[in-house]
Design a protein around this motif. Structure first.
Motif, PDB file in Angstrom:
ATOM      1  N   ALA A 184       0.845  -1.210   0.000  1.00 51.36           N
ATOM      2  CA  ALA A 184       0.000   0.000   0.000  1.00 51.36           C
ATOM      3  C   ALA A 184       0.869   1.245   0.000  1.00 51.36           C
ATOM      4  CB  ALA A 184      -0.932  -0.011   1.199  1.00 51.36           C
ATOM      5  N   GLU A 185       1.980   1.179   0.708  1.00 47.62           N
ATOM      6  CA  GLU A 185       2.882   2.332   0.767  1.00 47.62           C
ATOM      7  C   GLU A 185       3.457   2.641  -0.616  1.00 47.62           C
ATOM      8  OE1 GLU A 185       6.444   4.004   3.605  1.00 47.62           O
ATOM      9  OE2 GLU A 185       6.185   1.840   3.425  1.00 47.62           O
ATOM     10  N   PHE A 186       3.843   1.607  -1.367  1.00 45.91           N
ATOM     11  CA  PHE A 186       4.362   1.811  -2.719  1.00 45.91           C
ATOM     12  C   PHE A 186       3.289   2.417  -3.619  1.00 45.91           C
ATOM     13  CE2 PHE A 186       5.021   0.351  -7.098  1.00 45.91           C
ATOM     14  CZ  PHE A 186       6.277   0.884  -7.354  1.00 45.91           C
ATOM     15  N   GLU A 187       2.063   1.932  -3.482  1.00 47.03           N
ATOM     16  CA  GLU A 187       0.963   2.458  -4.292  1.00 47.03           C
ATOM     17  C   GLU A 187       0.751   3.946  -4.028  1.00 47.03           C
ATOM     18  OE1 GLU A 187      -2.509  -0.009  -3.789  1.00 47.03           O
ATOM     19  OE2 GLU A 187      -1.379  -1.831  -4.253  1.00 47.03           O
ATOM     20  N   VAL A 188       0.741   4.318  -2.755  1.00 43.05           N
ATOM     21  CA  VAL A 188       0.528   5.724  -2.386  1.00 43.05           C
ATOM     22  C   VAL A 188       1.680   6.587  -2.898  1.00 43.05           C
ATOM     23  CG1 VAL A 188       0.404   7.322  -0.430  1.00 43.05           C
ATOM     24  CG2 VAL A 188      -0.915   5.202  -0.400  1.00 43.05           C
ATOM     25  N   GLU A 189       2.903   6.127  -2.694  1.00 46.51           N
ATOM     26  CA  GLU A 189       4.073   6.889  -3.158  1.00 46.51           C
ATOM     27  C   GLU A 189       4.081   7.012  -4.680  1.00 46.51           C
ATOM     28  OE1 GLU A 189       6.166   8.668  -1.258  1.00 46.51           O
ATOM     29  OE2 GLU A 189       4.875   8.005   0.388  1.00 46.51           O
TER      30      GLU A 189
END
Length: 79
Positions: A10-15
């Motif tokens: 999820a962090e990669f998606e947001v970034e």
């Protein structure tokens, strides 16, 4: 031959969605930099605009709130 589906945090998606702004809104440039499919990034962008894609910050905040609620209810029971 079947292709294995790639999964992302999820962090990669947001970034990744944030990186679109760094590239002046250009999805094509962003997908080339990140080496992901344009449709994937477009889906994440749509989720973000709908409020369905949240970053790690929100997850941590929600966990803290749950912990505080739990500890407060335990204090009431102990009294």
């Amino acid at each position: 031959m079947t292709k294995e589906m790639q999964s992302y945090s999820a962090e990669f998606e947001v970034e990744s969605v944030k990186k679109i702004a760094d590239n002046s809104g250009n999805l094509s440039v962003t997908t080339r930099q990140l080496r992901i499919m344009m449709q994937t990034l477009s889906n994440w962008q749509n989720k973000t605009s709908q409020g369905k894609l949240v970053g790690i910050e929100n997850t941590i905040l929600n966990l803290w709130q749950l912990l505080n609620e739990s500890s407060n209810s335990n204090e009431v029971k102990d009294s």
